[in-house]
Design an enzyme around this catalytic site. Structure first.
Site, short mmCIF file in Angstrom:
data_model
loop_
_atom_site.label_atom_id
_atom_site.label_comp_id
_atom_site.label_asym_id
_atom_site.label_seq_id
_atom_site.Cartn_x
_atom_site.Cartn_y
_atom_site.Cartn_z
N TYR A 226 -7.00 24.81 -9.51
CA TYR A 226 -8.14 23.89 -9.71
C TYR A 226 -8.03 23.15 -11.04
CZ TYR A 226 -12.70 21.85 -9.85
OH TYR A 226 -13.71 20.93 -9.90
N LYS B 167 0.29 1.74 -3.58
CA LYS B 167 1.27 0.66 -3.41
C LYS B 167 2.56 1.09 -4.13
CE LYS B 167 -2.82 -1.57 -2.79
NZ LYS B 167 -4.10 -0.85 -2.84
N ASP C 43 -4.94 -4.64 -13.71
CA ASP C 43 -5.06 -4.05 -12.38
C ASP C 43 -3.64 -4.09 -11.84
OD1 ASP C 43 -5.35 -3.39 -9.77
OD2 ASP C 43 -6.93 -4.85 -9.31
N HIS D 206 -15.72 -8.57 6.68
CA HIS D 206 -14.51 -8.55 7.51
C HIS D 206 -14.21 -7.19 8.12
CE1 HIS D 206 -13.49 -7.78 3.36
NE2 HIS D 206 -12.32 -7.27 3.69
N PHE E 140 -9.41 -8.47 -6.86
CA PHE E 140 -9.27 -7.98 -5.48
C PHE E 140 -10.68 -7.69 -4.95
CE2 PHE E 140 -8.70 -4.40 -2.49
CZ PHE E 140 -8.01 -5.10 -1.52
N ASP E 141 -10.86 -7.62 -3.62
CA ASP E 141 -12.23 -7.55 -3.09
C ASP E 141 -13.01 -6.31 -3.54
OD1 ASP E 141 -11.01 -5.80 -1.28
OD2 ASP E 141 -11.40 -7.02 0.49
N ALA F 145 -1.66 -2.60 -9.49
CA ALA F 145 -1.29 -1.97 -8.21
C ALA F 145 0.18 -2.24 -7.86
CB ALA F 145 -2.20 -2.48 -7.10
N1 F0G Z 1 -6.48 -3.78 -6.75
C1 F0G Z 1 -5.62 -4.46 -5.97
C2 F0G Z 1 -4.87 -5.61 -6.55
C3 F0G Z 1 -5.45 -4.10 -4.63
O1 F0G Z 1 -4.61 -4.79 -3.87
C4 F0G Z 1 -6.19 -3.00 -4.12
C5 F0G Z 1 -6.05 -2.59 -2.73
C6 F0G Z 1 -7.06 -2.32 -4.99
C7 F0G Z 1 -7.18 -2.74 -6.30
C8 F0G Z 1 -7.89 -1.15 -4.52
O2 F0G Z 1 -7.08 -0.05 -4.37
O3 F0G Z 1 -7.20 0.49 -1.94
O4 F0G Z 1 -6.37 2.16 -3.61
O5 F0G Z 1 -8.76 1.58 -3.51
N2 F0G Z 1 -5.46 -3.28 -1.86
C9 F0G Z 1 -5.21 -2.96 -0.46
C10 F0G Z 1 -4.65 -4.16 0.24
C11 F0G Z 1 -6.34 -2.30 0.25
O6 F0G Z 1 -4.47 -4.10 1.47
O7 F0G Z 1 -4.35 -5.16 -0.41
P1 F0G Z 1 -7.38 1.11 -3.29
#
Ligand code: F0G
Length: 459
Positions: free
Chosen positions: A75, A259, A216, A451, A127-128, A218
């Site tokens: 843990y 990613k 950010d 979406h 990102f969304d 990713a």
């Molecule tokens: N930032 C970026 C640039 C991303 O592309 C994503 C996720 C996230 C943050 C959020 O990360 O999914 O681990 O919570 N992108 C995916 C996509 C979902 O299909 O582009 P997460």
């Protein structure tokens, strides 16, 4: 062709495979109809080639699975955490690291500690989920991409950059900027990379105006590869050195490790500020898990520790970039156009250009995505007026998205060139006779994050 000019194959071979489905055209028609014409409602066993996302969809290596067998599920204070932390600290240079189960968990934890209600968060493009988490923290997200990003055909090398003039205007006030967040690569605008020169200029501005600067990150390794290939002065650097330099420029980072962590799940917050770390850690323990696992299993942490090494291997990155570049050429030869220049993790089809007979209110990107499923069982993601347009209460488009795009995301180490040839052939069939493709109308839609849950019907 001499031996050193022959393009290399991917630096791995396949040991474990997973069957994929080939439904008949009528079964696909039934499946997409039952899904309310929303690809998020399809079952994965109804799909032949799944290009919905590159997130968590990659293949792990034998070395990652061997490491996972060593996972320590204690843990607190698990060996696997220290192994992961060592790798992540070596790569990023940040003294404070917190694990999270995925990127958006890190966004929530960081923004709730760092952003004050009423502040703005400035980005090249949020990102969304990042956009949503800034708003949930009481902030306002502001996107300031460079003008070239809006010319889809421009082959400028760094269309992911932020507009430095507009950034400085924002920092100079009157709005209170709580944070500058650079998304590398820019997933919201065509997978375009950000140059090191742009990151250095952002750092200088943030220092002058005393505003925290975060990445950010990713797709930190893919951004580093594109810097090495495209930015003068970086040819002699390894992708890992470039990535480390990018992290060094910022005050901290958020990373979705689904990613470039080469795993199914995982995320990371990197920080330099000890007070901010203490605040984030308290939030993390209350909501994600103790700070030596943050919602991840010891086995996940082991896979990640190995993944962070494998992803910056120049042979891996060069083969992945070459695969995307070849896929882009096949798509263009088939008669469709994409957002130029091709990045690495995804190609963005210009559906507005392919289907000019459909207006934004008939959702051309969505129509193209549905047709690719109907004709070939291919799943993709619309990035057009269905996702980004403004609608009235009867779901009519009152403000279309700037572009009608379809993202073909490319899972890491998963598909072979034959899969991409198949996708290009299906697209070629559509491009030969685009007039046959009809538009769609919305039958129901949720108020938030439309979406994911929207339902549609063909016109
Ligand atoms: N930032 C970026 C640039 C991303 O592309 C994503 C996720 C996230 C943050 C959020 O990360 O999914 O681990 O919570 N992108 C995916 C996509 C979902 O299909 O582009 P997460």
């Amino acid at each position: 062709m001499s031996a050193d000019q022959i393009p290399l194959p991917p630096p791995y071979r396949i040991k474990v495979v997973e069957p994929i489905a080939f439904l008949s055209p009528s079964a696909r028609r039934d499946a997409i109809e039952a899904a309310g014409y929303n690809p998020f409602n399809l079952r994965s066993d109804q799909i032949t080639v799944d290009l919905l996302s590159d997130s968590g969809t990659g293949a792990t290596s034998s070395a990652q699975e061997a490491a996972a067998a060593q996972g320590d599920e204690s843990y607190a204070g698990a060996r696997s955490w220290f192994r992961f932390r060592e790798e992540a600290a070596d790569l990023t240079g940040y003294p404070y690291l917190l694990p999270v189960h995925q990127g958006r968990a890190g966004e929530r934890v960081l923004f709730s500690s760092l952003l004050k209600p009423g502040q703005i968060c400035v980005s090249n493009t949020h990102f969304d989920t990042t956009h949503a988490n800034v708003e949930i923290a009481g902030g306002t997200p502001v996107d300031l991409p460079v003008a070239e990003a809006f010319d889809l055909d421009s082959t400028e090398p760094f269309k992911g950059n932020i507009d430095l003039v507009r950034l400085e205007e924002a920092l100079a006030g009157p709005a209170d900027v709580g944070l500058v967040l650079m998304t590398i690569t820019n997933n919201g605008l065509g997978a375009q990379p950000v140059s090191m020169a742009n990151l250095e200029a952002v750092r200088a501005l943030c220092q002058r105006y005393r505003v925290p600067f975060f990445l950010d990150a990713a797709r930190f390794a893919e951004n580093a590869w594109l810097v090495q290939q495209r930015e003068p002065g970086y040819q002699g650097w390894s992708p890992r050195q470039i990535a480390t330099r990018a992290f060094q420029l910022a005050d901290g980072c958020l990373i979705s490790l689904k990613k470039d962590g080469l795993t199914g799940i995982g995320g990371l917050i990197g920080l330099r500020d000890d007070a901010l770390f203490a605040q984030c850690e308290a939030n993390l323990i209350a909501t994600e898990g103790f700070s030596t696992y943050g919602g991840l299993s010891g086995r996940d942490l082991e896979r990640l520790a190995v993944g962070l090494r494998e992803v910056v291997d120049p042979l891996y990155l060069s083969s992945r970039a070459a695969q995307t570049a070849r896929f882009a050429r096949m798509i263009k030869d088939a008669g469709a156009s994409i957002v130029e220049p091709a990045g690495i993790h995804a190609l963005y089809l210009n559906a507005g250009r392919l289907l000019p007979h459909l207006s934004p209110s008939e959702f051309p990107g969505h129509s193209l995505g549905c047709q690719m499923y109907l004709d070939g069982g291919i799943r993709s993601a619309e990035l057009g007026s269905l996702y980004l347009g403004e609608l009235d209460e009867s779901y009519r488009v009152v403000k279309p998205a700037p572009f009608e795009l379809v993202r073909l995301a490319i899972p890491r180490r998963v598909y072979t060139m034959e899969h991409f040839e198949y996708v290009a052939a299906v697209l070629g069939g559509i491009a030969k006779d685009p007039e046959r493709i009809r538009g769609y109308r919305i039958t129901s839609a949720p108020a938030l994050l439309r979406h994911f849950k929207v339902r549609l019907a063909p016109l």
